[in-house]
Design a protein around this motif. Structure first.
Motif, short mmCIF file in Angstrom:
data_model
loop_
_atom_site.label_atom_id
_atom_site.label_comp_id
_atom_site.label_asym_id
_atom_site.label_seq_id
_atom_site.Cartn_x
_atom_site.Cartn_y
_atom_site.Cartn_z
N GLY A 1 7.03 20.10 -16.64
CA GLY A 1 7.12 20.42 -15.23
C GLY A 1 6.65 21.83 -14.94
N ASP A 2 6.92 22.26 -13.71
CA ASP A 2 6.48 23.57 -13.23
C ASP A 2 7.70 24.42 -12.89
OD1 ASP A 2 5.39 25.77 -12.05
OD2 ASP A 2 4.37 24.70 -10.43
N PRO A 3 8.03 25.42 -13.69
CA PRO A 3 9.22 26.24 -13.42
C PRO A 3 9.13 27.04 -12.14
CG PRO A 3 7.94 27.18 -15.21
CD PRO A 3 7.34 25.84 -14.93
N ALA B 1 18.90 29.58 -12.20
CA ALA B 1 19.35 28.92 -10.97
C ALA B 1 20.34 29.80 -10.21
CB ALA B 1 20.00 27.58 -11.31
N ALA C 1 8.15 25.71 -9.39
CA ALA C 1 8.59 24.76 -8.37
C ALA C 1 10.05 24.36 -8.57
CB ALA C 1 7.70 23.51 -8.39
N ASP C 2 10.47 24.28 -9.82
CA ASP C 2 11.85 23.92 -10.16
C ASP C 2 12.29 24.79 -11.32
OD1 ASP C 2 14.29 22.84 -10.76
OD2 ASP C 2 13.53 20.88 -11.39
N VAL C 3 13.02 25.84 -11.01
CA VAL C 3 13.38 26.84 -12.02
C VAL C 3 14.28 26.26 -13.10
CG1 VAL C 3 15.46 27.75 -10.90
CG2 VAL C 3 13.97 29.29 -12.19
N THR C 4 14.94 25.15 -12.83
CA THR C 4 15.81 24.55 -13.85
C THR C 4 15.02 24.00 -15.03
OG1 THR C 4 15.89 22.39 -12.78
CG2 THR C 4 17.57 23.99 -12.13
N ALA C 5 13.68 23.89 -14.88
CA ALA C 5 12.86 23.48 -16.02
C ALA C 5 13.04 24.44 -17.19
CB ALA C 5 11.38 23.41 -15.61
N THR D 1 13.43 34.24 -5.38
CA THR D 1 12.58 33.05 -5.45
C THR D 1 12.46 32.64 -6.92
OG1 THR D 1 10.53 34.29 -5.73
CG2 THR D 1 11.26 33.87 -3.47
N SER D 2 11.95 31.43 -7.16
CA SER D 2 11.74 31.00 -8.54
C SER D 2 10.79 31.94 -9.26
CB SER D 2 11.19 29.57 -8.57
OG SER D 2 12.15 28.65 -8.08
#
Length: 424
Positions: free
Chosen positions: A401-403, A355, A405-409, A363-364
């Motif tokens: 989830g999809d890292p 993050a 799309a949401d790197v905090t995964a 980008t992620s």
């Protein structure tokens, strides 16, 4: 002729027995990221033989009768993560004076704890960035043999330093310094070459140097360059002649520029890197390893009596510049590789770096690449780790989830395999 025939028959029988004894693991996953630079695949079947990926196919293929089957449901499977800057043998907030109290063996005990924590956080390969003479090498052997739970370890051992610089023993009386000295300070190009060879002989996978002052040591000479240019050149040339890369702790811009000019392979921290230094890094192919989480750990402990006044002064010099080098590096095309300096903060929180990299401008997808394909290339291990493909080491993790799309995964890893072995 009959003897040759018997030998050949025996060899074929042995090979057949080996193949029969090979372990097959079949993994089903709802999504698969094989490479940070490629699109996510849908439901897939991954077959592993012993410690190697054998195949990756779309859909759910039937598993052999003797295979171990792992069904990850709708989770996302992706390559194991790589952290290029950790200190497994230490924990945050310790008193520097413990160097005169704790034996090196205690570092191995602490390291066993932290190796397990780090692996379960999803990091299947780490670069151990400085330890006592043999503690990290012992951990490296233990994890490789499967005796202890932990990641693949690329170990530096003690860092090379100038006398009285960051990485040397400081803050004690001179007679105590003499007792604690591990023998890796050097003055002049010839002596620095000697110390690189000494580190190589001791078992270092990589040479770690402290090219500038550091924040958490008791040396009070700021954060700029320590080694001379001839010393840096000698270190780089000698290491490269031995097939070893060099990682440089470096904060100040001119110290970074000098290290990159000499051909040092990675600049770790790089806090005050300016455009001049970064352009040299770009020209030389030098990687930036930002370690942004280190400053999160430091910030959390500032003003609580944990650090000495010397350290607190240096901390306040750095905090306003953290992350800016990442933004500049991306703009100038300098490769950014993932590293955290775990040990300055609690081990297991390494995933928080993602993050922070995104906040700094990646980008992620770029942040994930930094911890997979880019980091693997920085280690010259891109044919072994960093991707999921047939022939690669079976190092992989699963998250919900999809890292991309949401790197905090990536902060909540739910399943880990390293070298074909599932982490408990």
């Amino acid at each position: 002729m009959r003897t040759i025939g018997l030998v050949a028959a025996a060899t074929l029988a042995l090979l057949g027995a080996t193949a029969a004894n090979a372990k097959t693991t079949v993994i089903y996953a709802g999504r698969v990221i094989t490479d940070a630079d490629k699109p996510t695949q849908g439901p897939s079947t991954i077959v592993i033989t012993d410690d190697r990926i054998t195949s990756i196919t779309a859909g759910r293929s039937a598993a052999p009768a003797d295979a171990e089957v792992i069904d990850l449901g709708d989770k996302t499977l992706l390559p194991g993560l790589i952290d290029l800057h950790v200190h497994l043998t230490g924990d945050p907030g310790g008193d520097y004076r413990s160097e005169a109290v704790d034996p090196d063996e205690w570092g191995v005990v602490v390291g066993v704890k932290n190796a397990g924590i780090t692996l379960r956080a999803g990091f299947t390969t780490v670069r151990e960035a400085g330890s006592a003479q043999y503690s990290a090498f012992s951990l490296r052997r233990g994890t490789a043999n499967g005796f202890i739970t932990g990641p693949r370890i690329i170990a530096a051992g003690p860092a090379l330093s100038i006398i009285g610089g960051h990485g040397d023993v400081t803050g004690f009386r001179e007679d105590v310094h003499d007792v604690l000295d591990q023998g890796y300070t050097c003055t002049g190009a010839l002596e620095c070459a000697e110390k690189v060879r000494k580190a190589s002989r001791a078992g270092a996978d990589i040479i770690k140097i402290t090219a500038t002052g550091g924040v958490l040591s008791q040396q009070g000479r700021g954060l700029e360059g320590h080694f001379t240019s001839p010393e840096l050149q000698s270190i780089a040339d000698t290491a490269h002649s031995l097939g070893l890369k060099v990682m440089a702790h470096a904060h100040g811009a001119r110290g970074i520029e000098a290290a990159a000019t000499a051909g040092i392979d990675t600049i770790d921290h790089g806090t005050f890197a300016d455009d001049t230094a970064l352009k040299v890094m770009k020209a030389k192919g030098t990687y930036l390893v930002p370690t942004l989480m280190a400053f999160e750990g430091i910030r959390e402990r500032l003003g609580k009596g944990i650090y000495t006044p010397t350290v607190e002064e240096k901390v306040r010099m750095t905090l306003g510049s953290v992350g800016k080098a990442v933004t500049r590096a991306k703009a100038l095309g300098v490769p950014v590789a993932f590293g955290t300096d775990a040990g300055v903060f609690e081990h297991g929180r390494n995933g928080g770096e993602f993050a922070l990299l995104v906040k700094a401008g990646l980008t992620s997808r770029e942040a994930l690449a930094a911890a997979t394909t880019v980091a693997a290339k920085a280690l010259s291990m891109e044919s072994e780790i960093g991707r999921l493909a047939p022939g690669m080491s079976a190092d992989m993790i699963a998250v919900s989830g999809d890292p991309l799309a949401d790197v905090t995964a990536l902060e909540k890893v739910e399943w880990v395999m390293v070298r074909g072995r599932i982490a408990d």
